[in-house]
Design an enzyme around this catalytic site. Sequence first.
Site, PDB file in Angstrom:
ATOM      1  N   ASP A  45       0.767  -1.022  -0.213  1.00 13.07           N
ATOM      2  CA  ASP A  45       0.047  -0.051   0.006  1.00 13.07           C
ATOM      3  C   ASP A  45       1.115   1.103   0.033  1.00 13.07           C
ATOM      4  O   ASP A  45       2.176   0.876  -0.105  1.00 13.07           O
ATOM      5  CB  ASP A  45      -0.889  -0.017   1.185  1.00 13.07           C
ATOM      6  CG  ASP A  45      -0.390   0.148   2.601  1.00 13.07           C
ATOM      7  OD1 ASP A  45       0.858   0.211   2.670  1.00 13.07           O
ATOM      8  OD2 ASP A  45      -1.152   0.275   3.435  1.00 13.07           O
TER       9      ASP A  45
ATOM     10  N   CYS B 163       3.541  -3.113   4.059  1.00 13.98           N
ATOM     11  CA  CYS B 163       2.669  -1.861   4.333  1.00 13.98           C
ATOM     12  C   CYS B 163       3.296  -1.288   5.397  1.00 13.98           C
ATOM     13  O   CYS B 163       4.472  -1.418   5.634  1.00 13.98           O
ATOM     14  CB  CYS B 163       1.104  -2.377   4.657  1.00 13.98           C
ATOM     15  SG  CYS B 163       1.195  -3.491   6.220  1.00 13.98           S
ATOM     16  N   GLY B 164       2.793  -0.268   6.014  1.00 16.84           N
ATOM     17  CA  GLY B 164       3.245   0.502   7.295  1.00 16.84           C
ATOM     18  C   GLY B 164       3.961  -0.374   8.071  1.00 16.84           C
ATOM     19  O   GLY B 164       5.163  -0.237   8.550  1.00 16.84           O
ATOM     20  N   THR B 165       3.075  -1.370   8.806  1.00 20.64           N
ATOM     21  CA  THR B 165       3.702  -2.065   9.855  1.00 20.64           C
ATOM     22  C   THR B 165       3.813  -3.707   9.306  1.00 20.64           C
ATOM     23  O   THR B 165       4.574  -4.255  10.100  1.00 20.64           O
ATOM     24  CB  THR B 165       2.455  -2.095  10.943  1.00 20.64           C
ATOM     25  OG1 THR B 165       1.512  -2.582  10.432  1.00 20.64           O
ATOM     26  CG2 THR B 165       2.502  -0.833  11.593  1.00 20.64           C
ATOM     27  N   GLY B 166       3.299  -3.937   8.346  1.00 21.19           N
ATOM     28  CA  GLY B 166       3.097  -5.209   7.982  1.00 21.19           C
ATOM     29  C   GLY B 166       2.275  -5.942   8.425  1.00 21.19           C
ATOM     30  O   GLY B 166       1.818  -7.148   8.146  1.00 21.19           O
TER      31      GLY B 166
ATOM     32  N   GLY C 131      -1.465  -5.127   8.932  1.00 19.92           N
ATOM     33  CA  GLY C 131      -2.356  -5.249   8.148  1.00 19.92           C
ATOM     34  C   GLY C 131      -2.519  -6.159   6.823  1.00 19.92           C
ATOM     35  O   GLY C 131      -3.296  -6.880   6.745  1.00 19.92           O
TER      36      GLY C 131
ATOM     37  N   HIS D 193       9.211 -24.394   8.431  1.00 20.01           N
ATOM     38  CA  HIS D 193       8.399 -25.068   9.548  1.00 20.01           C
ATOM     39  C   HIS D 193       6.973 -24.800   8.736  1.00 20.01           C
ATOM     40  O   HIS D 193       6.000 -25.760   9.156  1.00 20.01           O
ATOM     41  CB  HIS D 193       8.694 -24.695  10.894  1.00 20.01           C
ATOM     42  CG  HIS D 193       9.634 -25.446  11.447  1.00 20.01           C
ATOM     43  ND1 HIS D 193       9.911 -25.421  12.743  1.00 20.01           N
ATOM     44  CD2 HIS D 193      10.795 -26.096  10.747  1.00 20.01           C
ATOM     45  CE1 HIS D 193      11.116 -25.951  12.884  1.00 20.01           C
ATOM     46  NE2 HIS D 193      11.767 -26.331  11.862  1.00 20.01           N
TER      47      HIS D 193
ATOM     48  N   HIS E 144       6.264 -31.512   9.963  1.00 20.64           N
ATOM     49  CA  HIS E 144       5.563 -30.085   9.701  1.00 20.64           C
ATOM     50  C   HIS E 144       4.273 -30.076   8.755  1.00 20.64           C
ATOM     51  O   HIS E 144       3.605 -29.236   8.820  1.00 20.64           O
ATOM     52  CB  HIS E 144       6.523 -28.988   9.313  1.00 20.64           C
ATOM     53  CG  HIS E 144       7.775 -29.128  10.322  1.00 20.64           C
ATOM     54  ND1 HIS E 144       7.653 -28.680  11.473  1.00 20.64           N
ATOM     55  CD2 HIS E 144       9.080 -29.379   9.936  1.00 20.64           C
ATOM     56  CE1 HIS E 144       8.892 -28.497  12.050  1.00 20.64           C
ATOM     57  NE2 HIS E 144      10.075 -29.123  11.127  1.00 20.64           N
TER      58      HIS E 144
HETATM   59  C1  RB5 Z   1      -1.436   3.019   6.160  1.00 22.24           C
HETATM   60  O1  RB5 Z   1      -1.260   4.142   6.823  1.00 22.24           O
HETATM   61  C2  RB5 Z   1      -1.174   1.979   7.222  1.00 22.24           C
HETATM   62  O2  RB5 Z   1      -2.383   1.863   8.250  1.00 22.24           O
HETATM   63  C3  RB5 Z   1      -0.836   0.514   6.668  1.00 22.24           C
HETATM   64  O3  RB5 Z   1       0.161   0.914   5.990  1.00 22.24           O
HETATM   65  C4  RB5 Z   1      -0.653  -0.765   7.495  1.00 22.24           C
HETATM   66  O4  RB5 Z   1       0.538  -0.407   8.503  1.00 22.24           O
HETATM   67  C5  RB5 Z   1      -1.764  -1.178   8.143  1.00 22.24           C
HETATM   68  O5  RB5 Z   1      -1.521  -2.178   8.839  1.00 22.24           O
END
Ligand code: RB5
Length: 144
Positions: free
Chosen positions: A7, A64-67, A69, A97, A132
């Site tokens: 994203d 994504c920002g955190t991975g 989502g 695994h 596994h």
């Molecule tokens: C976008 O701002 C952010 O919410 C998305 O990239 C992601 O981190 C969601 O988990």
Amino acid sequence: MIAIGCDHGGINLKEIIKKFLEEKGLEFKDFGTYSTDSCDYPDYAKAVCDAIVSGECEKGILVCGTGIGMSIAANKIDGIRAAHVTDTYSARMTKEHNDANIICLGERITGCDLALEIVNAYLCAEFQGGRHQKRIDKLMSFQK
Ligand code: RB5
């Protein structure tokens, strides 16, 4: 073939990963997003997952920002085992695994150099099968 998607929060790292894959001579298909305009990560998770479930691609990388989502979205899709990874050991083990067919990275969490080492560790690893496989058969039955 590796499917890659992101994203707006992951587009810079996705471009860095694409360059890395090109340098290694690995084939990939980019399912977007292609701009920094705000968008919805489930759309790109779905595109990458569909490519894997259909057999068009064998493995996927979602950013994504955190991975987080991306991993939540991908794991909703039947046939997908997506691992949110922030270290190289987990990246290797989730292939060996869990036979993860997708890894998810967070551009705002993991630095570029580490992210590339994580990608490399995942792509170099092989599923070990054996005990596994039985565990994967069990967890995959939850999706049906
Ligand atoms: C976008 O701002 C952010 O919410 C998305 O990239 C992601 O981190 C969601 O988990």
